[in-house]
Design an enzyme around this catalytic site. Structure first.
Site, PDB file in Angstrom:
ATOM      1  CE  LYS A 190       4.846-143.951  71.419  1.00  0.00           C
ATOM      2  NZ  LYS A 190       5.656-142.961  72.172  1.00  0.00           N
ATOM      3  CG  MET A 205      -6.635-137.523  76.555  1.00  0.00           C
ATOM      4  SD  MET A 205      -8.446-137.614  76.419  1.00  0.00           S
ATOM      5  CE  MET A 205      -8.622-137.430  74.646  1.00  0.00           C
ATOM      6  CG  ASN A 222     -13.972-143.353  81.022  1.00  0.00           C
ATOM      7  OD1 ASN A 222     -13.139-142.482  81.245  1.00  0.00           O
ATOM      8  ND2 ASN A 222     -14.596-143.434  79.850  1.00  0.00           N
ATOM      9  CG  HIS A 253     -17.842-141.161  76.965  1.00  0.00           C
ATOM     10  ND1 HIS A 253     -16.677-141.114  76.221  1.00  0.00           N
ATOM     11  CD2 HIS A 253     -18.857-140.996  76.081  1.00  0.00           C
ATOM     12  CE1 HIS A 253     -16.985-140.939  74.960  1.00  0.00           C
ATOM     13  NE2 HIS A 253     -18.288-140.863  74.836  1.00  0.00           N
TER      14      HIS A 253
HETATM   15  C1  GRF Z   1     -14.087-134.735  80.043  1.00  0.00           C
HETATM   16  O1  GRF Z   1     -15.017-134.166  79.162  1.00  0.00           O
HETATM   17  C2  GRF Z   1     -14.268-136.232  80.130  1.00  0.00           C
HETATM   18  O2  GRF Z   1     -15.586-136.622  80.017  1.00  0.00           O
HETATM   19  C3  GRF Z   1     -13.482-136.717  78.936  1.00  0.00           C
HETATM   20  O3  GRF Z   1     -12.361-135.876  78.887  1.00  0.00           O
HETATM   21  C4  GRF Z   1     -12.665-134.615  79.495  1.00  0.00           C
HETATM   22  C5  GRF Z   1     -11.657-134.415  80.588  1.00  0.00           C
HETATM   23  O4  GRF Z   1     -11.796-133.168  81.198  1.00  0.00           O
HETATM   24  N1  GRF Z   1     -13.171-138.112  79.069  1.00  0.00           N
HETATM   25  P1  GRF Z   1     -11.027-132.856  82.548  1.00  0.00           P
HETATM   26  O5  GRF Z   1      -9.559-133.180  82.293  1.00  0.00           O
HETATM   27  O6  GRF Z   1     -11.601-133.716  83.621  1.00  0.00           O
HETATM   28  O7  GRF Z   1     -11.239-131.398  82.782  1.00  0.00           O
END
Ligand code: GRF
Length: 208
Positions: free
Chosen positions: A73, A98, A115, A117
């Site tokens: 990794k 992720m 980012n 969140h």
């Molecule tokens: C969103 O809720 C974001 O805040 C979180 O992951 C989700 C991603 O959704 N970090 P998308 O791929 O932008 O539809």
């Protein structure tokens, strides 16, 4: 004719792992010319990410570093840094990415990674933030656009939006309401960055 004073567009690279709805919201705003920025690439760790289709729709080049295909990794993280340095973006946006970025990446792009969140940080960092908020029984939830530092969801906060939890709302309704707000504050945070309006003092972001 473009004015002499038109701001040069900042180069933005996106990291996403899944659905890509935030990516789409930002690319739409970029296309409308509301942000002095341009998407130069989407990099994903997931070859099945729907975000790939969205980037293609907006003619943004894509690169896949399939996380699962790396036995080591650390090699994934090394390759990712190499790729990022190659593209040399002025801003990196993690929109549903992720994986946790390694300190080397954060140090290579200090205060240049934003980012989104799905909670009102510093409450509920980490995974499944909407569920955490729901389970805690909070009456106000929301989302945060923030700079990325070496902690988990702990960097300087740029913008937040609140969502009131109304009677009869389900966890799914809440997640959708939060997502709608994400689609507003992420493009706005990026716009402020591209307009050179964000200043960090003592760990706090001032918008000028
Ligand atoms: C969103 O809720 C974001 O805040 C979180 O992951 C989700 C991603 O959704 N970090 P998308 O791929 O932008 O539809």
């Amino acid at each position: 004719m473009a004015s002499l004073f038109t701001k040069r567009k900042k180069k933005i690279l996106f990291l996403a792992s899944g659905r890509g709805s935030n990516l789409k919201a930002v690319l739409q705003t970029l296309r409308n010319g509301k942000i002095p920025g341009q998407g130069i690439a989407l990099v994903t760790d997931n070859p099945e990410a729907k975000a790939l289709e969205i980037a293609a729709e907006f003619q943004v080049p894509t690169r896949v570093l399939d996380f699962r295909s790396f036995l080591e990794k650390s090699e994934y993280h090394r390759k990712l840094l190499e790729l990022l340095l190659e593209f040399s973006p002025e801003l990196i946006v993690t929109a549903g990415y992720m994986k946790i970025l390694k300190p080397e990446v954060i140090r290579a792009f200090p205060n240049r990674i934003i980012n989104i969140h799905p909670s009102l940080l510093p409450a509920f960092p980490g995974l499944a933030a909407q569920k955490q908020a729901w389970n805690a029984g909070v009456k106000i939830a929301g989302c945060t656009a923030h700079f990325v530092d070496e902690g988990v969801d702990s960097g300087p906060i740029i913008l937040q939006a609140a969502v009131k939890i109304k009677e009869g709302m389900s966890e799914r309704d809440l997640t959708l309401e939060i997502l709608k707000e994400e689609h507003k504050i992420l493009p706005l945070a990026i716009r402020y960055f591209c307009e050179d309006r964000l200043f960090i003092e003592n760990g706090k972001v001032n918008i000028r």
